[in-house]
Scaffold this active site. Structure first.
Site, PDB file in Angstrom:
ATOM      1  N   GLU A   1       0.804  -1.228   0.000  1.00 52.47           N
ATOM      2  CA  GLU A   1       0.000   0.000   0.000  1.00 52.47           C
ATOM      3  C   GLU A   1       0.838   1.280   0.000  1.00 52.47           C
ATOM      4  OE1 GLU A   1      -3.207   0.039   2.802  1.00 52.47           O
ATOM      5  OE2 GLU A   1      -4.070  -1.795   2.019  1.00 52.47           O
ATOM      6  N   GLU A  36      -5.751  -8.470   0.239  1.00 52.94           N
ATOM      7  CA  GLU A  36      -6.472  -8.245   1.501  1.00 52.94           C
ATOM      8  C   GLU A  36      -7.914  -7.945   1.149  1.00 52.94           C
ATOM      9  OE1 GLU A  36      -4.818  -5.366   4.288  1.00 52.94           O
ATOM     10  OE2 GLU A  36      -2.783  -5.923   3.670  1.00 52.94           O
TER      11      GLU A  36
END
Ligand code: BGP
Length: 482
Positions: free
Chosen positions: A165, A374
């Site tokens: 991320e 995720e």
């Protein structure tokens, strides 16, 4: 688009689950490990610290046995940088030893590791020396760490992810050590973004040299942005959010180009964010094999005039709906809630169709295979009479997996799916109040209790999904979904 037939999941689809080192391992100073920015940070919050978390470091054999029982064909984990290089510079053989044991155990059970090289936990020593990712030196230090991982773990690992991320950590600087005093947040954001893009490229190059047959890619967090209304100003705001938060960093990493709108926006405000021709060339020669993305929710963007007061987003720390602070970025967009969607107690809006939209947007733009690394529901779980009835989680995951299957039917190449999280672990923003796992860990924020593991209802449900290669979804058990 409706489909007349739904395509099955590919035969070699990676059915996984995910964790990250600092959230699950504990043993934060054992066997030579050094302090990471996460270790330093969490000692001063009210939720938790990294010292024990789910004690996976000591119980990994039991945990891998549970992964086997769950039927996982892959497991996403991150390598703690400070086990390998406690101070960012000197190698710690005991750290290597730990991951070798873990990988060997996984492979013995036919579970392929998917390894995140960086998941928010760089050495505190590098933060102190040059402000971590704000410093150019990070490119070499991260590459040194990654090279060691390729050399030492290449026999066990086929899939690597570079940085988790990179786009979200710049939005929430406190996730990775914060903005140093005296530096403007926007300046920090673009410097970190740049350093991460260059480090990503350097590490991909290094991987190609050492492990030519390995697969490697970046990982982003993607909350697709919807316009608040069909007012063209809101539609523009949503495009701004998508471009500034997701496409700018991904275009840079995957296409070696900088989004011109973003470049111009900052140029008008006196900031030159252009990379040099050599830097862009380096990036172009180090292209990824796939894009991994984390998807939990979608966003809503509305018009935000230039004269608005800027506010930064703030996590809901209370676990009561209504606590999230939406950002306002003047001239770009302001966040807002979505009246069409349910939300978790932490205000994360639940949007399975958004996952399909994300797949379509990413695949069309980059034409690289995708994986979801995720996806999950953070919730209060209740351990009663030895059971954890988390039908809400089953419902969430089922809806998202179904949308993923529709994306496959749309023609998107999807390599794998890794719900967050395999087991309960320390939530980045909310400790052990907010749980995501298939496996319950008996502890809370204030009491370590037994740390014993218990299988939740979602464990048995996902076991059937994996065993049937997703076919079980087409015949859902009504009771589980009630
Ligand atoms: C992602 C992080 C994970 C995880 C997850 C859930 O952005 O990569 O590490 O923490 O978010 O977030 P939280 O724990 O705050 O609910």
């Amino acid at each position: 688009m409706d489909h007349l037939t739904i395509k099955p999941f590919p035969k070699d689809f990676l059915w996984g689950a995910a964790t990250a080192a600092y959230q699950v391992e504990g043993a934060y100073l054992e066997d030579g490990k050094g302090l990471s920015v996460q270790d330093s940070k969490n000692h001063s919050t009210r939720f938790h610290d990294t010292s024990v978390t789910s004690d996976h470091y000591h119980r990994f054999e039991e945990d891998v046995a549970l992964m086997k029982e769950l039927g996982l064909t892959s497991y996403r984990l991150s390598i703690s940088w400070t086990r390998i290089y406690p101070d960012g510079k000197n190698l710690n053989p005991q750290g290597i030893e730990f991951y070798r044991k873990l990988f060997a155990t996984l492979l013995r059970h036919n579970i392929k590791p998917l390894v995140t090289l960086y998941h928010f936990d760089h050495p505190q020593a590098l933060q102190d020396a040059y402000h971590g990712w704000y410093g150019e030196q990070m490119i070499d230090d991260f590459t040194t760490f990654a090279r060691t991982c390729f050399k030492e773990f290449g026999d066990y690992v086929e899939y690597f992810m570079t940085i988790c991320e990179s786009n979200n950590v710049v939005l929430y600087p406190d996730l990775i050590g914060g903005v140093p005093a005296g530096i403007e947040t926007e300046q920090w954001r673009f410097q970190v973004s740049r350093v991460m893009a260059l480090a990503n490229a350097q590490v991909i190059k290094c991987c190609r040299e050492i492990l030519p047959s390995a697969k490697i890619g970046p990982c982003i967090g993607y909350a697709i942005a919807y316009p608040a209304t069909c007012d063209p100003k809101d539609v523009m705001a949503a495009l701004n959010e998508d471009e500034f938060r997701t496409f700018y960093p991904l275009d840079l990493i995957c296409l070696g180009r900088q989004n011109p709108t973003v470049v111009n926006y900052f140029a008008e405000r006196g900031r030159d964010i252009r990379l040099t021709a050599e830097e862009l060339e380096l990036i172009k020669t180090a292209q990824p094999d796939f894009i991994a993305f984390n998807y939990y929710q979608s966003d809503v963007a509305k018009y935000c005039p230039e004269n608005t007061v800027e506010t930064q987003p703030e996590f809901n720390l209370e676990g009561k709906k209504g606590g999230y602070v939406y950002p306002q970025f003047p001239g770009l967009y302001a966040g807002s809630s979505n009246p069409y969607l349910e939300r978790s107690d932490w205000d994360w809006e639940i949007d399975p169709i958004g996952l399909r939209l994300a797949f379509r947007k990413l695949y069309d733009r980059y034409q690289l295979p995708l994986m979801v690394t995720e996806n999950g529901l953070g919730a209060y779980d209740y351990f009663e009479n030895g059971q954890i009835k988390d039908d809400y989680r089953i419902n969430y995951l089922q809806q998202h997996i179904m949308q993923m299957q529709l994306s496959i039917s749309d023609g998107v190449q999807v390599l794998g799916y890794y719900p967050w999280s395999f087991m309960d672990l320390m939530s980045t923003s909310n400790g052990y109040n907010k749980r995501y796992g298939f496996v319950y860990v008996d502890r809370d924020d204030n009491d370590l209790k037994t740390l014993n593991r218990y299988k939740k209802e979602s464990f048995y449900w996902y076991q059937k999904v994996v065993k049937s290669n997703g076919q079980y979804l087409q015949q859902p058990n009504k009771q589980e979904l009630a």
